[in-house]
Design a protein around this motif. Structure first.
Motif, short mmCIF file in Angstrom:
data_model
loop_
_atom_site.label_atom_id
_atom_site.label_comp_id
_atom_site.label_asym_id
_atom_site.label_seq_id
_atom_site.Cartn_x
_atom_site.Cartn_y
_atom_site.Cartn_z
N THR A 26 -34.29 5.43 -24.93
CA THR A 26 -34.48 4.19 -25.59
C THR A 26 -34.48 4.57 -27.12
OG1 THR A 26 -36.90 4.18 -25.33
CG2 THR A 26 -35.39 2.87 -23.85
N GLY A 27 -34.41 5.79 -27.62
CA GLY A 27 -34.53 5.98 -28.96
C GLY A 27 -36.08 5.73 -29.45
N PHE A 28 -37.12 5.84 -28.75
CA PHE A 28 -38.37 5.68 -29.01
C PHE A 28 -38.63 4.42 -29.81
CE2 PHE A 28 -40.06 9.53 -27.82
CZ PHE A 28 -39.15 10.59 -27.73
N THR A 29 -37.88 3.35 -29.53
CA THR A 29 -37.94 1.96 -30.02
C THR A 29 -38.66 1.13 -29.01
OG1 THR A 29 -35.69 1.51 -29.34
CG2 THR A 29 -35.91 2.08 -31.42
N GLU A 30 -38.62 1.36 -27.79
CA GLU A 30 -39.36 0.31 -27.12
C GLU A 30 -40.62 0.86 -26.38
OE1 GLU A 30 -40.29 -2.03 -24.70
OE2 GLU A 30 -39.82 -0.51 -23.25
N TRP A 31 -41.58 0.27 -27.01
CA TRP A 31 -42.97 0.58 -26.90
C TRP A 31 -43.48 0.34 -25.73
CZ3 TRP A 31 -45.04 3.86 -30.47
CH2 TRP A 31 -44.42 3.81 -31.67
N VAL A 32 -43.06 -0.78 -25.04
CA VAL A 32 -43.91 -1.14 -23.78
C VAL A 32 -43.94 -0.10 -22.60
CG1 VAL A 32 -44.21 -3.00 -22.26
CG2 VAL A 32 -43.86 -3.53 -24.36
N GLY A 33 -42.64 0.28 -22.45
CA GLY A 33 -42.40 1.32 -21.42
C GLY A 33 -42.98 2.57 -21.84
N GLY A 34 -42.69 2.99 -23.28
CA GLY A 34 -43.15 3.90 -23.56
C GLY A 34 -44.76 4.36 -23.41
N LEU A 35 -45.41 3.37 -24.02
CA LEU A 35 -47.03 3.44 -23.99
C LEU A 35 -47.53 3.35 -22.67
CD1 LEU A 35 -48.32 1.48 -26.95
CD2 LEU A 35 -49.14 3.73 -26.13
N GLY A 36 -46.66 2.35 -21.71
CA GLY A 36 -47.31 2.20 -20.53
C GLY A 36 -47.18 3.45 -19.65
N LEU A 37 -45.98 4.01 -19.79
CA LEU A 37 -45.57 5.39 -19.00
C LEU A 37 -46.56 6.62 -19.42
CD1 LEU A 37 -41.76 5.78 -18.46
CD2 LEU A 37 -43.71 5.69 -16.86
N THR A 38 -46.80 6.62 -20.60
CA THR A 38 -47.82 7.64 -21.27
C THR A 38 -49.15 7.30 -20.78
OG1 THR A 38 -46.44 7.63 -23.26
CG2 THR A 38 -48.73 8.69 -23.24
N LEU A 39 -49.66 5.98 -20.55
CA LEU A 39 -51.10 5.60 -20.19
C LEU A 39 -51.04 5.94 -18.74
CD1 LEU A 39 -51.99 3.39 -22.96
CD2 LEU A 39 -52.99 5.46 -22.50
N PHE B 16 -54.99 -1.46 -18.64
CA PHE B 16 -55.19 -2.66 -19.36
C PHE B 16 -54.96 -2.90 -20.90
CE2 PHE B 16 -56.96 -7.16 -20.01
CZ PHE B 16 -57.56 -6.99 -21.10
N PHE B 17 -55.67 -1.83 -21.17
CA PHE B 17 -55.64 -1.62 -22.68
C PHE B 17 -54.20 -1.11 -23.25
CE2 PHE B 17 -59.41 -3.13 -24.72
CZ PHE B 17 -60.53 -2.62 -23.77
N ALA B 18 -53.54 -0.53 -22.22
CA ALA B 18 -52.16 0.10 -22.46
C ALA B 18 -51.33 -1.22 -22.74
CB ALA B 18 -51.62 0.92 -21.34
N GLY B 19 -51.37 -2.10 -22.19
CA GLY B 19 -50.77 -3.62 -22.10
C GLY B 19 -50.96 -4.03 -23.70
N LEU B 20 -52.18 -3.96 -24.07
CA LEU B 20 -52.62 -4.44 -25.31
C LEU B 20 -52.04 -3.72 -26.54
CD1 LEU B 20 -56.47 -5.68 -24.78
CD2 LEU B 20 -54.35 -6.91 -24.50
N GLY B 133 -60.39 -8.20 -29.98
CA GLY B 133 -61.22 -8.96 -29.30
C GLY B 133 -61.62 -8.65 -27.84
N PHE B 134 -60.52 -8.31 -27.08
CA PHE B 134 -60.76 -7.73 -25.66
C PHE B 134 -61.75 -6.67 -25.64
CE2 PHE B 134 -59.21 -10.43 -22.37
CZ PHE B 134 -58.10 -10.96 -22.79
N HIS B 135 -61.71 -5.78 -26.77
CA HIS B 135 -62.65 -4.58 -26.84
C HIS B 135 -64.07 -4.86 -26.84
CE1 HIS B 135 -64.71 -1.52 -28.69
NE2 HIS B 135 -64.14 -0.70 -27.93
#
Lengths: 133, 192
Positions: A26-39, B16-20, B133-135
């Motif tokens: 995604t060229g490191f532009t799509e944050w939701v998937g990137g952060l979601g998978l990392t976390l 949960f915080f990942a979503g935020l 706020g959630f934090h």
């Protein structure tokens, strides 16, 4: 607990690789998937680390040894509370709170009071009355 | 088993915080100009002090855990002898530090609202107030948990593994909340 640790460790590595690959695609532009998978990797890593640490602390369980007998796993498994009514009370309080948010906010205050009663009752259930120690 | 269950739950809280965080970064990527304008209004030294308050509360929390692990609920000496404090004294200090953090957050929110950064002002306001706020709500939950654990310590004539385990898992939660705040601080106040 080596098997469980390795399982979650493997999942964690897979999630990290997925996150990197997702980022590249995604060229490191799509944050939701990137952060979601990392976390998710973080989630699996936390569990893997803690299971490994607990495993070292408690040693081999009968399940972990190939020469264990079935009767070694018998007996008390842990401290549970089989017939406590407090979780229901707390659940009713939370349900009432959300009901109040929909119907009339004054109900939320009633639910808050009930929730405090339920929380205190549940937390102290095994510290008072018949279970006092 | 209680501690394993708590860690599994904390890893779900991480999601949960990942979503935020995802929400924050997504909004940030589409409104760069807005971010630059609004983040300039932050008082970073103030937030840094508040962060240090929360981090120090994690240290006092851990001292309380050490006391709980050696099954010592109350202090064994005078109030001035820290080395002899029990779980209760350390957790009370942790509670006070955590409460100072929440008060600091509230004061900061009040200042920002007067500078027109509110939950409904714009996308930045949304992102900032929802994440912090959630934090903050999680911190308040942790404060209530500390009170309950101190209560359990008082209720027990014999402070044993049941009370100690509860203290340990609440400390896990508190350290988690602290680490999440460090992440939030770096993202909101340093990265901007």
């Amino acid at each position: 607990m080596k098997v469980e640790t390795k399982l979650f460790g493997g999942l964690s590595i897979f999630a990290i690789l997925s996150a990197i690959f997702y980022g590249i695609m995604t060229g490191f532009t799509e944050w939701v998937g990137g952060l979601g998978l990392t976390l998710v990797a973080g989630l699996c890593g936390m569990i893997a680390f803690y299971l490994g640490y607990t495993g070292k602390r408690v040693g081999l369980r009968p399940e972990d040894r190939t020469n264990a007998e079935i009767h070694e796993g018998s007996g008390e498994q842990g401290h549970f509370s089989p017939w406590s009514w407090w979780p229901l009370v707390l659940g009713v309080a939370c349900a009432t709170a959300f009901f109040g948010m929909a119907v009339g906010f004054w109900i939320v205050y009633i639910a808050a009071g009930l929730a405090v009663i339920a929380l205190v009752g549940w937390v102290f259930e095994y510290s008072r009355g018949d279970h006092a120690h | 088993m209680v501690s394993v269950g708590t860690v599994v739950w904390l890893s779900s809280e991480l999601m949960f915080f990942a979503g935020l965080f995802a929400m924050y970064f997504t909004l940030r990527s589409t409104s760069a100009g807005l971010w630059a304008d609004e983040t300039a209004k932050h008082n970073v030294p103030y937030a840094l002090v508040n962060t240090l308050v929360l981090v120090s509360s994690s240290f006092t929390c851990q001292m309380g855990v050490f006391a709980a692990e050696r099954l010592q609920p109350r202090r064994a000496g005078s109030l001035l002898r820290f080395a002899r404090w029990g779980m209760t004294e350390w957790f009370l200090v942790t509670f006070v530090l955590g409460a100072v953090f929440v008060a600091g957050q509230a004061a900061e929110y009040a200042t920002l609202v007067s500078e027109h950064v509110s939950l409904s002002s714009n996308a930045y306001g949304s992102a900032f107030y929802i994440t912090t706020g959630f934090h903050g709500l999680h911190v308040i939950g942790g404060l209530i948990a500390f009170l309950l654990i101190i209560g359990r310590g008082f209720a027990a004539k014999k402070f044993g593994h049941f009370e100690a385990t509860s203290a340990i898992v609440v400390s896990y939660y508190w350290h988690f909340v602290d680490v999440v705040w460090i992440g939030l601080f770096l993202v909101i106040y340093i990265l901007k």
